[in-house]
Design an enzyme around this catalytic site. Structure first.
Site, PDB file in Angstrom:
ATOM      1  N   ASP A 104       0.848  -1.262  -0.212  1.00 56.99           N
ATOM      2  CA  ASP A 104       0.062   0.060   0.197  1.00 56.99           C
ATOM      3  C   ASP A 104       0.948   1.244   0.145  1.00 56.99           C
ATOM      4  OD1 ASP A 104      -2.093  -1.783   0.217  1.00 56.99           O
ATOM      5  OD2 ASP A 104      -2.131  -1.432   2.434  1.00 56.99           O
TER       6      ASP A 104
HETATM    7  N1  URA Z   1      -1.401  -6.057   3.808  1.00 54.70           N
HETATM    8  C1  URA Z   1      -1.958  -4.642   3.880  1.00 54.70           C
HETATM    9  O1  URA Z   1      -2.736  -4.199   4.680  1.00 54.70           O
HETATM   10  N2  URA Z   1      -1.196  -3.589   3.221  1.00 54.70           N
HETATM   11  C2  URA Z   1       0.202  -3.998   2.699  1.00 54.70           C
HETATM   12  O2  URA Z   1       0.900  -3.138   2.029  1.00 54.70           O
HETATM   13  C3  URA Z   1       0.352  -5.460   2.417  1.00 54.70           C
HETATM   14  C4  URA Z   1      -0.223  -6.163   3.248  1.00 54.70           C
END
Ligand code: URA
Length: 257
Positions: A104
């Site tokens: 993310d």
């Molecule tokens: N899970 C999440 O919530 N975000 C990420 O970036 C990776 C795994």
């Protein structure tokens, strides 16, 4: 034997037209001698090629491990805002390089970038279940009942249940935890903690299969890996052994974030 311009364009960001121009300006050498023509034939196994004084690597594939900072999207498109490609120094970039996996925008940590589509396909195939380990900073104190809840499969939605996952509190802080997933649903770690009435403040991926983020790699820094290092991805370390070995190191990094 392959054409010189093809060899260079497959391994660098130079276009065929810019290579033509550089050859004309004697900025391209083959085995120490200025190249005669862009279409001259070279042996890709043995030729030593330079462009503007920099050696062109023999392998057409590159593998870059980035310690992603917050605020960058895992994308190659300039339309998505600041993207991770901007963090790769020009000399480590390759044509058609892309992130093999996603983090993310606000997540930190290990992200592999490559132009090896076949390898990326192997890594991302859901059936491989390559484990990924994250360390998270939580809003509220870790509860031991999370261990069984994660093991039994967290329900994210009426028809969305996670595969069994592992979770464990980091030794030196009751708001830090390690999580191991073998799948990659949208915002999965954040949603899993939400499902157990907690929330994730910081999230950092610290291992991808057997590939462990080097503790010396600062946020925004990257390192080039060899193909044999990348094969470690397919030889993951046991979750508890990983946490025993790296808990202190990664906790210190996330606590100060
Ligand atoms: N899970 C999440 O919530 N975000 C990420 O970036 C990776 C795994």
């Amino acid at each position: 034997m392959i054409r010189l311009d093809k060899y260079i364009s497959e391994r660098t960001e130079y276009t065929r037209s810019s290579i033509r121009e550089l050859v004309r300006r004697k900025q391209v050498t083959v085995d120490g001698v200025p190249a005669k023509a862009p279409d001259m034939k070279i042996d890709p196994e043995t030729a030593s090629v330079t462009v503007c004084g920099a050696a062109v690597r023999a392998s057409e594939y590159r593998y870059i491990l980035l310690n992603k900072p917050e605020g960058y999207v895992s994308s190659t498109s300039e339309h998505d805002g600041k993207n991770v490609m901007e963090l790769i120094p020009p000399e480590l970039r390759a044509k058609d390089m892309f992130p093999a996996g996603r983090l993310d925008k606000d997540s930190l940590g290990a992200l592999l970038l490559t132009n090896d589509g076949a390898l990326a396909h192997r890594i991302l195939a859901p059936s491989r279940h390559i484990p990924k380990i994250y360390i998270v900073k939580l809003d509220r104190v870790f509860q031991n009942n999370y261990i069984d809840q994660f093991k039994n499969g967290i329900k994210l939605d009426v028809n969305e249940t996670c595969l069994p996952a592992k979770v464990r509190q980091a030794e030196n802080c009751d708001k830090l935890a390690f999580v191991e997933l073998t799948e990659g649903k949208f915002h999965q770690v954040r949603r899993m903690f939400k499902a157990v009435d907690n929330s994730v403040e910081k999230l950092m991926r610290v291992s991808y299969g057997g590939l462990i983020l080097p503790e010396t790699l600062g946020f925004g820094e990257c390192v080039e890996l060899l193909h044999k290092d990348v094969e470690n991805l397919f030889r993951p370390m046991d979750f508890d052994a990983f946490c025993d070995k790296f808990s202190v190191v990664f906790s210190a990094i996330l606590i100060n974030r």
